[in-house]
Design a protein around this motif. Structure first.
Motif, PDB file in Angstrom:
ATOM      1  N   GLU A 194       0.833  -1.207   0.000  1.00 30.92           N
ATOM      2  CA  GLU A 194       0.000   0.000   0.000  1.00 30.92           C
ATOM      3  C   GLU A 194       0.867   1.257   0.000  1.00 30.92           C
ATOM      4  O   GLU A 194       0.528   2.241  -0.652  1.00 30.92           O
ATOM      5  N   MET A 195       1.982   1.229   0.715  1.00 33.51           N
ATOM      6  CA  MET A 195       2.886   2.384   0.716  1.00 33.51           C
ATOM      7  C   MET A 195       3.422   2.630  -0.694  1.00 33.51           C
ATOM      8  O   MET A 195       3.578   3.778  -1.105  1.00 33.51           O
ATOM      9  N   SER A 196       3.686   1.564  -1.436  1.00 38.97           N
ATOM     10  CA  SER A 196       4.223   1.721  -2.789  1.00 38.97           C
ATOM     11  C   SER A 196       3.209   2.355  -3.734  1.00 38.97           C
ATOM     12  O   SER A 196       3.587   2.876  -4.779  1.00 38.97           O
ATOM     13  N   GLN A 197       1.929   2.339  -3.369  1.00 42.14           N
ATOM     14  CA  GLN A 197       0.879   2.926  -4.205  1.00 42.14           C
ATOM     15  C   GLN A 197       0.701   4.423  -3.953  1.00 42.14           C
ATOM     16  O   GLN A 197       0.003   5.097  -4.711  1.00 42.14           O
ATOM     17  N   LEU A 198       1.311   4.934  -2.888  1.00 41.98           N
ATOM     18  CA  LEU A 198       1.170   6.360  -2.562  1.00 41.98           C
ATOM     19  C   LEU A 198       1.983   7.219  -3.529  1.00 41.98           C
ATOM     20  O   LEU A 198       3.008   6.767  -4.058  1.00 41.98           O
ATOM     21  N   LEU A 221       6.308   9.573   4.815  1.00 39.15           N
ATOM     22  CA  LEU A 221       5.936   8.487   5.727  1.00 39.15           C
ATOM     23  C   LEU A 221       7.103   7.529   5.966  1.00 39.15           C
ATOM     24  O   LEU A 221       7.288   7.047   7.090  1.00 39.15           O
ATOM     25  N   ASN A 222       7.896   7.252   4.939  1.00 44.16           N
ATOM     26  CA  ASN A 222       9.078   6.402   5.133  1.00 44.16           C
ATOM     27  C   ASN A 222      10.061   7.044   6.113  1.00 44.16           C
ATOM     28  O   ASN A 222      10.603   6.360   6.992  1.00 44.16           O
ATOM     29  N   LEU A 223      10.297   8.342   5.946  1.00 45.40           N
ATOM     30  CA  LEU A 223      11.210   9.033   6.861  1.00 45.40           C
ATOM     31  C   LEU A 223      10.665   9.049   8.291  1.00 45.40           C
ATOM     32  O   LEU A 223      11.425   8.899   9.252  1.00 45.40           O
ATOM     33  N   ALA A 224       9.357   9.182   8.416  1.00 47.86           N
ATOM     34  CA  ALA A 224       8.754   9.216   9.748  1.00 47.86           C
ATOM     35  C   ALA A 224       8.749   7.822  10.394  1.00 47.86           C
ATOM     36  O   ALA A 224       9.140   7.667  11.556  1.00 47.86           O
ATOM     37  N   PHE A 225       8.341   6.808   9.655  1.00 47.88           N
ATOM     38  CA  PHE A 225       8.193   5.474  10.236  1.00 47.88           C
ATOM     39  C   PHE A 225       9.510   4.708  10.335  1.00 47.88           C
ATOM     40  O   PHE A 225       9.815   4.116  11.367  1.00 47.88           O
ATOM     41  N   TYR A 226      10.267   4.694   9.250  1.00 46.72           N
ATOM     42  CA  TYR A 226      11.444   3.838   9.207  1.00 46.72           C
ATOM     43  C   TYR A 226      12.719   4.526   9.677  1.00 46.72           C
ATOM     44  O   TYR A 226      13.627   3.881  10.187  1.00 46.72           O
ATOM     45  N   ASP A 227      12.790   5.848   9.487  1.00 47.14           N
ATOM     46  CA  ASP A 227      13.967   6.581   9.960  1.00 47.14           C
ATOM     47  C   ASP A 227      13.694   7.284  11.287  1.00 47.14           C
ATOM     48  O   ASP A 227      14.584   7.921  11.840  1.00 47.14           O
ATOM     49  N   ASP A 228      12.460   7.211  11.754  1.00 51.44           N
ATOM     50  CA  ASP A 228      12.053   7.753  13.049  1.00 51.44           C
ATOM     51  C   ASP A 228      12.369   9.245  13.172  1.00 51.44           C
ATOM     52  O   ASP A 228      12.867   9.707  14.195  1.00 51.44           O
ATOM     53  N   LEU A 229      12.075   9.986  12.094  1.00 49.66           N
ATOM     54  CA  LEU A 229      12.310  11.428  12.097  1.00 49.66           C
ATOM     55  C   LEU A 229      11.029  12.174  12.451  1.00 49.66           C
ATOM     56  O   LEU A 229       9.930  11.732  12.120  1.00 49.66           O
ATOM     57  N   THR A 230      11.186  13.315  13.094  1.00 53.24           N
ATOM     58  CA  THR A 230      10.039  14.176  13.365  1.00 53.24           C
ATOM     59  C   THR A 230       9.712  14.945  12.090  1.00 53.24           C
ATOM     60  O   THR A 230      10.515  14.983  11.151  1.00 53.24           O
ATOM     61  N   GLN A 231       8.563  15.597  12.086  1.00 59.44           N
ATOM     62  CA  GLN A 231       8.190  16.376  10.906  1.00 59.44           C
ATOM     63  C   GLN A 231       9.160  17.532  10.677  1.00 59.44           C
ATOM     64  O   GLN A 231       9.481  17.865   9.528  1.00 59.44           O
ATOM     65  N   THR A 232       9.653  18.112  11.725  1.00 63.72           N
ATOM     66  CA  THR A 232      10.638  19.195  11.587  1.00 63.72           C
ATOM     67  C   THR A 232      11.922  18.660  10.962  1.00 63.72           C
ATOM     68  O   THR A 232      12.506  19.297  10.069  1.00 63.72           O
ATOM     69  N   GLN A 233      12.370  17.480  11.407  1.00 60.38           N
ATOM     70  CA  GLN A 233      13.576  16.879  10.843  1.00 60.38           C
ATOM     71  C   GLN A 233      13.358  16.499   9.375  1.00 60.38           C
ATOM     72  O   GLN A 233      14.261  16.657   8.548  1.00 60.38           O
ATOM     73  N   THR A 239      14.390  17.126   3.597  1.00 55.80           N
ATOM     74  CA  THR A 239      13.832  17.263   2.247  1.00 55.80           C
ATOM     75  C   THR A 239      13.967  18.669   1.692  1.00 55.80           C
ATOM     76  O   THR A 239      13.903  18.855   0.474  1.00 55.80           O
ATOM     77  N   GLY A 240      14.098  19.660   2.565  1.00 54.59           N
ATOM     78  CA  GLY A 240      14.137  21.040   2.111  1.00 54.59           C
ATOM     79  C   GLY A 240      12.747  21.604   1.846  1.00 54.59           C
ATOM     80  O   GLY A 240      12.607  22.689   1.291  1.00 54.59           O
ATOM     81  N   TRP A 241      11.716  20.864   2.237  1.00 56.38           N
ATOM     82  CA  TRP A 241      10.336  21.317   2.058  1.00 56.38           C
ATOM     83  C   TRP A 241       9.891  22.123   3.268  1.00 56.38           C
ATOM     84  O   TRP A 241      10.342  21.884   4.389  1.00 56.38           O
ATOM     85  N   PRO A 242       8.959  23.065   3.076  1.00 55.71           N
ATOM     86  CA  PRO A 242       8.391  23.780   4.229  1.00 55.71           C
ATOM     87  C   PRO A 242       7.687  22.798   5.169  1.00 55.71           C
ATOM     88  O   PRO A 242       7.164  21.763   4.743  1.00 55.71           O
ATOM     89  N   LEU A 243       7.691  23.130   6.457  1.00 54.19           N
ATOM     90  CA  LEU A 243       7.080  22.261   7.459  1.00 54.19           C
ATOM     91  C   LEU A 243       5.605  21.998   7.147  1.00 54.19           C
ATOM     92  O   LEU A 243       5.114  20.871   7.296  1.00 54.19           O
ATOM     93  N   GLY A 244       4.880  23.000   6.679  1.00 53.27           N
ATOM     94  CA  GLY A 244       3.461  22.826   6.330  1.00 53.27           C
ATOM     95  C   GLY A 244       3.269  21.805   5.217  1.00 53.27           C
ATOM     96  O   GLY A 244       2.316  21.015   5.237  1.00 53.27           O
ATOM     97  N   THR A 245       4.185  21.797   4.245  1.00 54.53           N
ATOM     98  CA  THR A 245       4.115  20.827   3.149  1.00 54.53           C
ATOM     99  C   THR A 245       4.344  19.421   3.677  1.00 54.53           C
ATOM    100  O   THR A 245       3.645  18.477   3.299  1.00 54.53           O
ATOM    101  N   VAL A 246       5.317  19.273   4.576  1.00 54.11           N
ATOM    102  CA  VAL A 246       5.597  17.964   5.174  1.00 54.11           C
ATOM    103  C   VAL A 246       4.370  17.473   5.934  1.00 54.11           C
ATOM    104  O   VAL A 246       3.962  16.307   5.804  1.00 54.11           O
ATOM    105  N   LYS A 247       3.756  18.360   6.708  1.00 49.28           N
ATOM    106  CA  LYS A 247       2.568  17.976   7.476  1.00 49.28           C
ATOM    107  C   LYS A 247       1.416  17.579   6.552  1.00 49.28           C
ATOM    108  O   LYS A 247       0.707  16.605   6.817  1.00 49.28           O
ATOM    109  N   SER A 248       1.248  18.319   5.455  1.00 48.44           N
ATOM    110  CA  SER A 248       0.185  17.996   4.493  1.00 48.44           C
ATOM    111  C   SER A 248       0.422  16.637   3.852  1.00 48.44           C
ATOM    112  O   SER A 248      -0.497  15.824   3.724  1.00 48.44           O
ATOM    113  N   HIS A 249       1.662  16.370   3.437  1.00 51.09           N
ATOM    114  CA  HIS A 249       1.981  15.072   2.833  1.00 51.09           C
ATOM    115  C   HIS A 249       1.757  13.937   3.827  1.00 51.09           C
ATOM    116  O   HIS A 249       1.239  12.884   3.474  1.00 51.09           O
ATOM    117  N   ALA A 250       2.146  14.157   5.077  1.00 51.58           N
ATOM    118  CA  ALA A 250       1.955  13.125   6.101  1.00 51.58           C
ATOM    119  C   ALA A 250       0.466  12.858   6.315  1.00 51.58           C
ATOM    120  O   ALA A 250       0.027  11.705   6.340  1.00 51.58           O
TER     121      ALA A 250
END
Length: 194
Positions: A133-137, A145-157, A162-173
């Motif tokens: 299912e992750m591969s379909q995203l 989601l990979n960075l959050a789940f498998y690398d255990d990073l916070t949204q700020t990290q 990624t160099g993306w704004p925090l709001g973009t990261v939150k939206s993608h998550a």
């Protein structure tokens, strides 16, 4: 057989089709009685499983009833139309069977790879389903989601990596989690919005 059923059973094909298109349930019963064996035989020959053939037959007549407005008698006969629906439902059943086989094989591979750990079969199947299912995203959602789940990073990290704004990261998550939840739950039970 009641008198009404006897009368419907005696209808010629044209009158039966007219009744079917008009939504007459007794005509549906007669259509099922007349051409149900044909649909079942097609399904059984293709699938080789009586239960699966029964399920496909039911799906065919349910689809025919729901989609009866799409049947145009001038384009072909009702049994021909039912046969076309049956072929699509059989193809769907075969695809589902293949997908189940692939998931079972992938779960078995997970168990074999992790033979040194105590992994329950259900856990391996869950991992395979989640990975599929992750591969379909979409790629950005999958990356977050990979960075959050498998690398255990916070949204700020994740925003820093990624160099993306925090709001973009939150939206993608949020969108990625919503899509995963919808895809992992029964499609009829949840209205999924992208």
């Amino acid at each position: 057989m009641t008198t009404a059923q006897q009368t419907v059973a005696d209808l010629d094909d044209r009158a039966l089709v007219d009744g079917f298109l008009a939504g007459d349930e007794t005509c549906l019963e007669t259509v099922h009685r007349r051409w149900g064996p044909l649909v079942y035989a097609l399904a059984w020959r293709s699938l080789g499983d009586a239960r699966e053939a029964e399920d496909v037959s039911q799906l065919v007549f349910l689809a025919a009833w729901r989609g009866r407005a799409g049947y145009v008698p001038e384009r072909g006969t009702l049994p021909g139309w039912l046969t076309g629906i049956a072929r699509r439902k059989i193809a769907d059943a075969l695809a589902a069977r293949t997908r189940r086989s692939e998931l079972v094989a992938a779960a078995g591979a997970q168990l074999m790879l992790r033979h040194d750990e105590c992994v329950a079969p259900e856990t391996a199947i869950d991992r395979v389903l989640l990975a599929d299912e992750m591969s379909q995203l979409p790629a950005p959602q999958r990356r977050v989601l990979n960075l959050a789940f498998y690398d255990d990073l916070t949204q700020t990290q994740i925003a820093e990596v990624t160099g993306w704004p925090l709001g973009t990261v939150k939206s993608h998550a949020r969108r990625g989690l919503r899509r995963l939840a919808c895809r992992l739950q029964d499609a009829d039970a949840v209205e999924c919005a992208a």
